[in-house]
Design an enzyme around this catalytic site. Structure first.
Site, PDB file in Angstrom:
ATOM      1  N   ASP A 176     -59.462  -4.299  23.950  1.00 54.63           N
ATOM      2  CA  ASP A 176     -59.148  -4.860  22.629  1.00 54.63           C
ATOM      3  C   ASP A 176     -59.544  -6.341  22.587  1.00 54.63           C
ATOM      4  OD1 ASP A 176     -58.139  -4.691  20.039  1.00 54.63           O
ATOM      5  OD2 ASP A 176     -56.082  -5.162  20.650  1.00 54.63           O
ATOM      6  N   HIS A 259     -64.027  -2.864  15.602  1.00 56.19           N
ATOM      7  CA  HIS A 259     -62.765  -2.281  15.132  1.00 56.19           C
ATOM      8  C   HIS A 259     -62.971  -1.246  14.022  1.00 56.19           C
ATOM      9  CE1 HIS A 259     -60.389  -4.898  17.678  1.00 56.19           C
ATOM     10  NE2 HIS A 259     -59.333  -4.184  17.332  1.00 56.19           N
ATOM     11  N   HIS A 262     -63.772   1.780  15.870  1.00 54.19           N
ATOM     12  CA  HIS A 262     -62.511   2.278  16.444  1.00 54.19           C
ATOM     13  C   HIS A 262     -61.768   3.123  15.409  1.00 54.19           C
ATOM     14  CE1 HIS A 262     -58.133   2.051  16.386  1.00 54.19           C
ATOM     15  NE2 HIS A 262     -58.214   2.323  17.672  1.00 54.19           N
ATOM     16  N   HIS A 276     -55.801   2.392  22.112  1.00 57.61           N
ATOM     17  CA  HIS A 276     -56.515   1.562  21.131  1.00 57.61           C
ATOM     18  C   HIS A 276     -57.706   0.822  21.753  1.00 57.61           C
ATOM     19  CE1 HIS A 276     -57.057  -1.226  17.756  1.00 57.61           C
ATOM     20  NE2 HIS A 276     -57.009  -2.218  18.632  1.00 57.61           N
TER      21      HIS A 276
END
Ligand code: ZN
Length: 370
Positions: A176, A259, A262, A276
């Site tokens: 992340d 992201h 993601h 995540h």
């Protein structure tokens, strides 16, 4: 009217980190209120109950314990908000992983004028410092970002708990945090408005860069510390990178394709077992491919990912033998209206995302040492 080109940096009011910091929760919370609801899931309660209860009691703060349902959904936010309102709480504390903390932040927002504290027990995401939450559907797919008017009043990280957790958490947090710099520089180059509501400041861009440098230098050491369940300077530095540097960096610089992709990956049920940061790492790979990143840069990213054990192939995020249709579905979700993928300085289509995932995966496999 808002001035064009305003720069903005937002952050939590106080950040506390150290081994055993949970024992200081009461003394910090007492400055914010006297009646607190603490939200944590059942497993987390088992190992924080003693330190939380004792430290709040010693500080004269009334405690109501709430058990977190496991997902940050609108249903769960409404439930906890109703419970907190009933007790007349003036502080809500979320303890645990990113989703428990996001729920606590959303509850604080729903109730208006109550203080919010996030106390992560793992360094797995940069959610704890930010003024936003990721809301999921009851089925566990990404639904939307929810933005609040303020960051948490306090972020408290007990690194003894971070070291106690399975190493996969801090490694995922590195995924992340690793994305932060790649996304920040894209947003700055394209003059995008960040989640904070303005353009990036030099400060936030420097923090994003420092986040990347800290990971490169200390990531492998921190992984080994986490595997041995010991607190070391490397584990402290990476915990700060994953939580504070990444949090301030992404929120005040901006997110981009990593992201967005993601979020696209969450539509495939096959990725639901992944954390995540693990999925974000595949998003970073695809973003680098989309940007046409030089081979050197791709190799630096790959070397680091492998050295800490982050996924670099589709198979490693549950998408072995992914067909074109499956990747296109990811691409469509990643390029949905409002997605941060559109912060890239060029138009990104679902096809381009599917191509980038395919090409990134092929490059990672072709360069892997058997
Ligand atoms: Zn993230």
């Amino acid at each position: 009217m808002k001035t064009i080109g305003t720069r903005m940096l937002i952050s939590p009011a106080k950040y506390v980190q150290g081994a055993g910091a949970m024992h200081e929760l009461g003394e910090h919370v007492a400055r914010l209120g006297e009646n607190v609801v603490v939200l944590a899931d059942k497993g987390v309660w088992e190992f924080v109950d003693a330190s939380v209860s004792e430290s709040l009691a010693a500080a004269g703060v009334r405690l109501t314990k709430e058990v977190f349902g496991g997902l940050c959904t609108q249903r769960e936010i409404d439930r906890v908000a109703a419970a907190a309102e009933e007790t007349g709480a003036d502080v809500i504390v979320g303890i645990g992983g990113g989703t428990a903390i996001d729920t606590a932040k959303a509850v604080g927002h729903a109730l208006g004028d109550i203080a919010v504290v996030s106390a992560p027990t793992v360094a797995s995401t940069d959610a704890p410092t930010s003024a936003l939450a990721v809301i999921y559907t009851d089925e566990g797919a990404f639904e939307r970002y929810s933005f609040f008017g303020r960051n948490p009043n306090l972020v408290l990280v007990d690194t003894a708990l971070v070291a106690r957790a399975p190493s996969r958490f801090i490694v995922s947090g590195m995924g992340d945090a690793l994305a932060t710099w790649y996304e920040a520089r894209v947003c700055v180059a394209a003059h995008r408005t960040a989640m904070a509501g303005g353009l990036a400041t030099e400060a936030s861009l420097s923090l994003a860069r420092l986040c990347w440098e800290t990971l490169m230098e200390y990531g492998p050491q921190a992984r080994l510390s986490a595997e041995a369940h010991v607190v070391t300077p490397a584990l402290e530095k990476v915990t700060e990178a994953n939580t504070l540097l990444s949090g301030l960096g992404f929120e005040s610089c901006g997110l981009a394709a990593a992201h967005g992709i993601h979020n696209g990956l969450t539509v495939s049920h096959r990725t639901h077992g992944m954390m995540h940061g693990e999925k974000v790492n595949m998003g970073t790979l695809a973003q680098l491919v989309l940007e046409g990143a030089p081979t050197d840069e791709l190799d630096t990213w790959l070397r680091f990912s492998r050295s800490v054990g982050l996924p670099t192939t589709l198979a490693e995020v549950g998408l072995a033998d992914a067909g074109r249709e499956e990747l296109l579905a990811v691409g469509r979700a990643a390029t949905a209206e409002g997605e941060t993928t559109h912060n890239m300085p060029f138009t990104v289509s679902a096809d381009m995302v599917a191509d980038a995932l395919t090409a990134g995966d092929a490059y990672a496999r072709a360069t892997a040492t058997p």
